[in-house]
Design a protein around this motif. Structure first.
Motif, PDB file in Angstrom:
ATOM      1  N   ILE A   1      30.964   3.041 -60.766  1.00  7.01           N
ATOM      2  CA  ILE A   1      31.730   4.094 -60.112  1.00  7.01           C
ATOM      3  C   ILE A   1      32.486   3.508 -58.928  1.00  7.01           C
ATOM      4  O   ILE A   1      31.985   2.606 -58.245  1.00  7.01           O
ATOM      5  CB  ILE A   1      30.796   5.242 -59.668  1.00  7.01           C
ATOM      6  N   THR A   2      33.705   3.993 -58.690  1.00  6.34           N
ATOM      7  CA  THR A   2      34.522   3.486 -57.595  1.00  6.34           C
ATOM      8  C   THR A   2      34.245   4.263 -56.310  1.00  6.34           C
ATOM      9  O   THR A   2      33.676   5.353 -56.333  1.00  6.34           O
ATOM     10  CB  THR A   2      36.020   3.604 -57.920  1.00  6.34           C
TER      11      THR A   2
ATOM     12  N   PRO B   1      39.504   0.798 -64.930  1.00  8.31           N
ATOM     13  CA  PRO B   1      40.800   0.829 -65.628  1.00  8.31           C
ATOM     14  C   PRO B   1      41.821   1.711 -64.931  1.00  8.31           C
ATOM     15  O   PRO B   1      42.957   1.823 -65.392  1.00  8.31           O
ATOM     16  CB  PRO B   1      40.429   1.395 -67.009  1.00  8.31           C
ATOM     17  N   GLN B   2      41.470   2.332 -63.813  1.00  7.19           N
ATOM     18  CA  GLN B   2      42.402   3.168 -63.065  1.00  7.19           C
ATOM     19  C   GLN B   2      43.533   2.321 -62.491  1.00  7.19           C
ATOM     20  O   GLN B   2      43.400   1.098 -62.360  1.00  7.19           O
ATOM     21  CB  GLN B   2      41.668   3.889 -61.930  1.00  7.19           C
ATOM     22  N   PRO B   3      44.661   2.958 -62.136  1.00 10.55           N
ATOM     23  CA  PRO B   3      45.766   2.214 -61.499  1.00 10.55           C
ATOM     24  C   PRO B   3      45.281   1.454 -60.277  1.00 10.55           C
ATOM     25  O   PRO B   3      44.550   1.985 -59.442  1.00 10.55           O
ATOM     26  CB  PRO B   3      46.749   3.328 -61.108  1.00 10.55           C
ATOM     27  N   GLY B   4      45.659   0.197 -60.193  1.00 11.44           N
ATOM     28  CA  GLY B   4      45.227  -0.648 -59.096  1.00 11.44           C
ATOM     29  C   GLY B   4      43.927  -1.373 -59.360  1.00 11.44           C
ATOM     30  O   GLY B   4      43.526  -2.224 -58.576  1.00 11.44           O
ATOM     31  N   ALA B   5      43.271  -1.028 -60.466  1.00 13.83           N
ATOM     32  CA  ALA B   5      42.014  -1.670 -60.860  1.00 13.83           C
ATOM     33  C   ALA B   5      41.038  -1.801 -59.701  1.00 13.83           C
ATOM     34  O   ALA B   5      40.624  -2.904 -59.321  1.00 13.83           O
ATOM     35  CB  ALA B   5      42.298  -3.041 -61.482  1.00 13.83           C
ATOM     36  N   PRO B   6      40.644  -0.668 -59.087  1.00 14.17           N
ATOM     37  CA  PRO B   6      39.712  -0.760 -57.952  1.00 14.17           C
ATOM     38  C   PRO B   6      38.341  -1.271 -58.383  1.00 14.17           C
ATOM     39  O   PRO B   6      37.959  -1.163 -59.551  1.00 14.17           O
ATOM     40  CB  PRO B   6      39.623   0.692 -57.460  1.00 14.17           C
ATOM     41  N   TYR B   7      37.612  -1.806 -57.430  1.00 14.49           N
ATOM     42  CA  TYR B   7      36.258  -2.257 -57.704  1.00 14.49           C
ATOM     43  C   TYR B   7      35.353  -1.068 -58.015  1.00 14.49           C
ATOM     44  O   TYR B   7      35.534   0.027 -57.482  1.00 14.49           O
ATOM     45  CB  TYR B   7      35.677  -3.006 -56.500  1.00 14.49           C
ATOM     46  N   THR B   8      34.392  -1.296 -58.862  1.00 13.50           N
ATOM     47  CA  THR B   8      33.338  -0.310 -59.071  1.00 13.50           C
ATOM     48  C   THR B   8      32.053  -0.862 -58.467  1.00 13.50           C
ATOM     49  O   THR B   8      31.965  -2.034 -58.105  1.00 13.50           O
ATOM     50  CB  THR B   8      33.107  -0.029 -60.570  1.00 13.50           C
TER      51      THR B   8
END
Length: 235
Positions: free
Chosen positions: A134-135, A168-175
């Motif tokens: 989860i981000t 896979p969200q825009p910007g590929a944030p860390y989870t």
């Protein structure tokens, strides 16, 4: 190289451990295996997995029976052998938690560098445990306010969470995912031992209605029960 040098080099190499102990009668062989397993667990600073223990006993040794014997011998002691984080570890019995807290000012099982979590830190950790990976943005959406980097940093500093795969969200944030130390600290062997949602609802800590009403981003509510996903994150 001289023969003397060869002999010295050979003497410097550790001798291979005799695990089968075929020269011993069965009862003495078993006691030696039990002693070896307990010694390895006692000396380790973290839970010891089965494959490590298997290195010090014979192929015919039943490690489950060895563990049972050790637990039986510790029945009257203030500590016990527990299964946590995919391995075995010696831990003080919960009945002595107040004694240890009074002596050292820490809860039983806590490391010297750990501290008691605040309510907000504990709630964020709970959400990560159930909905990983989860981000931070998804956590913020769940709570309706920003989950700060400092709060995440507290959990990371205590090695309760770690970075997971990129989203896979825009910007590929860390989870974020929980760690083996999380399992160890809370006495879980696997994430499948997390309390079910009904128990959390009864305690007023989590509401399925909030989840289904969109309290967290779409798709997270469907992660409940996906054991294969969360198990992979702590290996």
């Amino acid at each position: 190289m001289s023969q003397a040098s060869v002999r010295r080099k050979q003497n410097d190499q550790p001798a291979l451990l005799d695990t089968e102990l075929e020269h011993l009668p069965p009862d003495l062989r078993w006691r030696e295996w039990v002693g070896r397993v307990e010694a390895v667990i006692f000396a380790a600073g973290e839970p010891v997995p089965r494959d490590v223990l298997a290195r010090v006993v014979g192929k015919s040794c039943n490690l489950d029976l060895v563990i049972e014997d050790i637990r039986a011998e510790l029945a009257g002691r203030p500590y016990e052998l527990v299964s946590v984080a995919g391995g075995w570890q010696h831990r003080t019995k919960k009945a002595f938690a107040d004694v240890i807290r009074g002596a050292f000012g820490t809860a039983a099982g806590q490391g010297a560098g750990s501290k008691e979590l605040s309510q907000s830190e504990a709630l964020v950790l709970m959400c990560i445990a159930y909905f990983q990976p989860i981000t931070r943005g998804e956590l913020s959406s769940f709570f309706g306010k920003e989950v700060s980097r400092d709060l995440i940093g507290v959990l990371r500093a205590q090695e309760l969470i770690a970075s997971g795969p990129r989203s896979p969200q825009p910007g590929a944030p860390y989870t974020y995912v929980t760690t083996k130390n999380f399992l160890s600290q809370f006495g879980f062997d696997t994430l499948r031992q997390l309390p079910d949602f009904e128990a959390l609802e009864d305690a007023g800590l989590l509401s399925k209605e909030k989840l289904l009403a969109g309290g967290i981003p779409a798709g997270l509510a469907n992660r409940e029960g996906e054991d294969d996903v969360v198990e992979d994150q702590v290996s």
